[in-house]
Design an enzyme around this catalytic site. Sequence first.
Site, short mmCIF file in Angstrom:
data_model
loop_
_atom_site.label_atom_id
_atom_site.label_comp_id
_atom_site.label_asym_id
_atom_site.label_seq_id
_atom_site.Cartn_x
_atom_site.Cartn_y
_atom_site.Cartn_z
CD GLU A 158 -7.12 -0.78 -5.69
OE1 GLU A 158 -8.41 -0.37 -6.06
OE2 GLU A 158 -7.03 -1.86 -6.19
CD GLU A 234 -6.44 2.14 -9.55
OE1 GLU A 234 -7.62 1.44 -9.85
OE2 GLU A 234 -5.41 1.85 -9.44
#
Length: 334
Positions: A158, A234
């Site tokens: 991320e 995710e």
Amino acid sequence: MPALTTTSDGFLLHGAPFRIISGALHYFRVHPDQWTDRLRKARLMGLNTVETYIPWNLHQPEPGTLVLDGLLDLPRFLRLAAAEGLHVLLRPGPFICAEWDGGGLPHWLTTDPDMRLRSSDPRFTDVIDRYLDLLLPPLLPHMAQAGGPVIAVQVENEYGAYGDDAAYLKHLEQSFRSRGVEELLFTCDQTDGDHLENGTLPGVLATGTFGSRVEASLRRLREAQPEGPLMCAEFWIGWFDHWGGPHHGRDTEDAAADLDRLLSAGASVNIYMFHGGTNFGHTNGANHHHAYAPTVTSYDYDAPLTESGDPGPKYHAFREVIARHAPVPDEPAP
């Protein structure tokens, strides 16, 4: 050529169409004696893959060292996953977040106050490279090219939520490749704001992270990457808890409905978490929301498999959803 390749809208594994149906299972949050049990329960829920981070700060507590035993015997975990018939997604960071102490960055990095973490600062990239020199050789035999279970490796984590140093991401890509990692590489980023723009890398598969608003999230991922597999790296089906705060949960029917939407769209998925486990010792991380907010020892995450390893309501609900889209084992679920 990597075992896992991409087409205009999906994956091929050894040349055959393949959809990743994965769940997060962090070996370092589960006692090694329980790895086999947790992996078996992952397969029985219908997963064909498990995902794990690699915590740099545990594996290299001091510069120049590498710990790969006991709770940190990652090669053994990979062998057990392969024995269970599961593929593996590896996420070595170097920053992993994961509600983990320092996001996995070793404490000794801060002895150099001028080092710019998570950047192309040579002081940082040189330390990463020395770590990868030690970490990757024992893992290469477990890559799919060598007959092992690892079909893909993540670059950073991320990163678009933190920075936009494309040279740093490119350095990581080259560091993996030059040290023998031939498998598919991917990035993962939240799909809102400019995260995908800042955290992706040309030639590397971009994946998204989200827990709801499936159609909108997949649309933004497709806008950022016009071709290639759609994947939620995710899919948040619960959440973590802060000390002194409430226990977080997510409604089972709501989570199952969103999982069904993801799979109905043809996307691949990594359920975060399948089994959260425990933050042993002082490994739990902390956030700062105008006050210090440490994560608790439990990483239950309201996951399908509870902290103690028992199937919860999501386990059976998710198995029913997966069965609509892919084969599930004939063996009875636990």
